[in-house]
Design a protein around this motif. Structure first.
Motif, PDB file in Angstrom:
ATOM      1  N   LEU A 159      -1.280   7.327   4.952  1.00 50.86           N
ATOM      2  CA  LEU A 159      -0.584   7.460   4.761  1.00 50.86           C
ATOM      3  C   LEU A 159      -0.157   8.837   3.744  1.00 50.86           C
ATOM      4  CD1 LEU A 159      -0.190   3.907   2.814  1.00 50.86           C
ATOM      5  CD2 LEU A 159       1.054   4.416   5.124  1.00 50.86           C
ATOM      6  N   ARG A 160       1.062   9.188   4.511  1.00 46.25           N
ATOM      7  CA  ARG A 160       1.862  10.263   3.575  1.00 46.25           C
ATOM      8  C   ARG A 160       3.216  10.153   3.187  1.00 46.25           C
ATOM      9  NH1 ARG A 160       1.669  14.888   8.324  1.00 46.25           N
ATOM     10  NH2 ARG A 160       2.494  16.002   6.645  1.00 46.25           N
ATOM     11  N   ILE A 161       3.938   9.550   2.742  1.00 53.25           N
ATOM     12  CA  ILE A 161       4.645   8.508   2.286  1.00 53.25           C
ATOM     13  C   ILE A 161       4.871   9.191   1.298  1.00 53.25           C
ATOM     14  CG2 ILE A 161       6.734   6.847   1.229  1.00 53.25           C
ATOM     15  CD1 ILE A 161       4.529   4.787   2.991  1.00 53.25           C
ATOM     16  N   ASN A 162       6.047  10.107   1.051  1.00 60.85           N
ATOM     17  CA  ASN A 162       6.616  10.813  -0.312  1.00 60.85           C
ATOM     18  C   ASN A 162       7.730   9.955  -1.222  1.00 60.85           C
ATOM     19  OD1 ASN A 162       4.775  12.819   0.348  1.00 60.85           O
ATOM     20  ND2 ASN A 162       6.261  13.996   1.737  1.00 60.85           N
ATOM     21  N   GLY A 191       0.618  -1.077   0.551  1.00 57.53           N
ATOM     22  CA  GLY A 191      -0.310   0.092   0.030  1.00 57.53           C
ATOM     23  C   GLY A 191       1.150   1.068  -0.328  1.00 57.53           C
ATOM     24  N   ILE A 192       0.302   2.330  -1.299  1.00 58.63           N
ATOM     25  CA  ILE A 192       1.893   3.396  -1.006  1.00 58.63           C
ATOM     26  C   ILE A 192       0.332   4.881  -0.850  1.00 58.63           C
ATOM     27  CG2 ILE A 192       3.183   2.222  -2.478  1.00 58.63           C
ATOM     28  CD1 ILE A 192       1.555   3.772  -4.897  1.00 58.63           C
ATOM     29  N   ARG A 193      -0.527   4.501  -0.819  1.00 56.04           N
ATOM     30  CA  ARG A 193      -1.602   5.872  -0.447  1.00 56.04           C
ATOM     31  C   ARG A 193      -2.941   5.854  -0.510  1.00 56.04           C
ATOM     32  NH1 ARG A 193      -2.121   8.853  -6.032  1.00 56.04           N
ATOM     33  NH2 ARG A 193       0.547   7.964  -6.241  1.00 56.04           N
ATOM     34  N   GLY A 194      -3.385   6.439   0.535  1.00 54.55           N
ATOM     35  CA  GLY A 194      -4.571   6.131   1.416  1.00 54.55           C
ATOM     36  C   GLY A 194      -4.731   5.282   2.466  1.00 54.55           C
ATOM     37  N   VAL A 195      -5.572   4.569   3.414  1.00 55.89           N
ATOM     38  CA  VAL A 195      -5.578   4.569   4.615  1.00 55.89           C
ATOM     39  C   VAL A 195      -5.129   3.206   4.701  1.00 55.89           C
ATOM     40  CG1 VAL A 195      -6.956   3.928   6.681  1.00 55.89           C
ATOM     41  CG2 VAL A 195      -7.287   6.209   5.097  1.00 55.89           C
ATOM     42  N   SER A 196      -3.961   2.521   5.802  1.00 54.71           N
ATOM     43  CA  SER A 196      -3.548   1.675   5.887  1.00 54.71           C
ATOM     44  C   SER A 196      -4.137   0.675   6.991  1.00 54.71           C
ATOM     45  CB  SER A 196      -2.489   0.904   4.885  1.00 54.71           C
ATOM     46  OG  SER A 196      -1.414  -0.351   5.233  1.00 54.71           O
ATOM     47  N   ASN A 197      -3.761  -0.636   7.364  1.00 53.31           N
ATOM     48  CA  ASN A 197      -4.085  -0.659   8.977  1.00 53.31           C
ATOM     49  C   ASN A 197      -1.867  -1.085   8.510  1.00 53.31           C
ATOM     50  OD1 ASN A 197      -6.470  -1.968   9.087  1.00 53.31           O
ATOM     51  ND2 ASN A 197      -6.516  -3.601   8.342  1.00 53.31           N
ATOM     52  N   VAL A 198      -1.767  -0.721  10.082  1.00 52.17           N
ATOM     53  CA  VAL A 198       0.206  -0.646  10.306  1.00 52.17           C
ATOM     54  C   VAL A 198       0.181  -1.285  11.436  1.00 52.17           C
ATOM     55  CG1 VAL A 198       2.173   0.338  10.428  1.00 52.17           C
ATOM     56  CG2 VAL A 198       0.346   1.034   8.765  1.00 52.17           C
TER      57      VAL A 198
END
Length: 136
Positions: free
Chosen positions: A133-136, A77-84
């Protein structure tokens, strides 16, 4: 309960840090717990390969699947809401980064956050939390 929403993903091949035999839950010979490295932060480790992220790594996303062997496809998963998977107690609104085991921990001052916890209640270590997620 942690939830996913609007999640965009990519597929890379699992390296030996992600490939963990988890078998079938409850079946003889299957490990308990049975989640492997699912829902942990990952990094690129080679050509179209992903591995478990460390605290100082460039993170590309969160592992969504449970690859069983090296080279098996891993959905990330790279963008959106994910379980972590959480590495310490986290509260709604906390900015997070990866720890040495790919789990979400509070971002320190000046750290580039990988996401923000949007769960309605606090989450303890080794539980799942919903993270935007806020991964750039």
């Amino acid at each position: 309960m942690a939830q996913e929403e609007g999640l965009r993903s990519i597929t890379l091949n699992a390296d030996d840090s992600l490939a963990v035999y988890t078998g079938v839950p409850g079946m003889v010979g299957s490990p308990n717990p049975n989640y492997g490295k699912q829902y942990r932060f990952v990094k690129v480790t080679g050509s179209r390969k992903a591995g478990l992220a460390d605290a100082d790594d460039v993170v590309v996303g969160v592992l969504q699947s449970k690859p069983q062997v090296v080279g098996q496809e891993a959905t990330i998963g790279i963008r959106g809401v994910s379980n972590v998977m959480v590495g310490e107690v986290l509260n709604p609104g906390d900015l997070v980064v990866s720890d040495a085991e790919g789990r979400a921990v509070k971002a320190g001052t000046g750290a580039t956050a990988l996401g923000v916890v949007i769960e309605s209640t606090a989450k303890a270590a080794n539980q799942l939390a919903s993270v935007l997620l806020r991964i750039n």
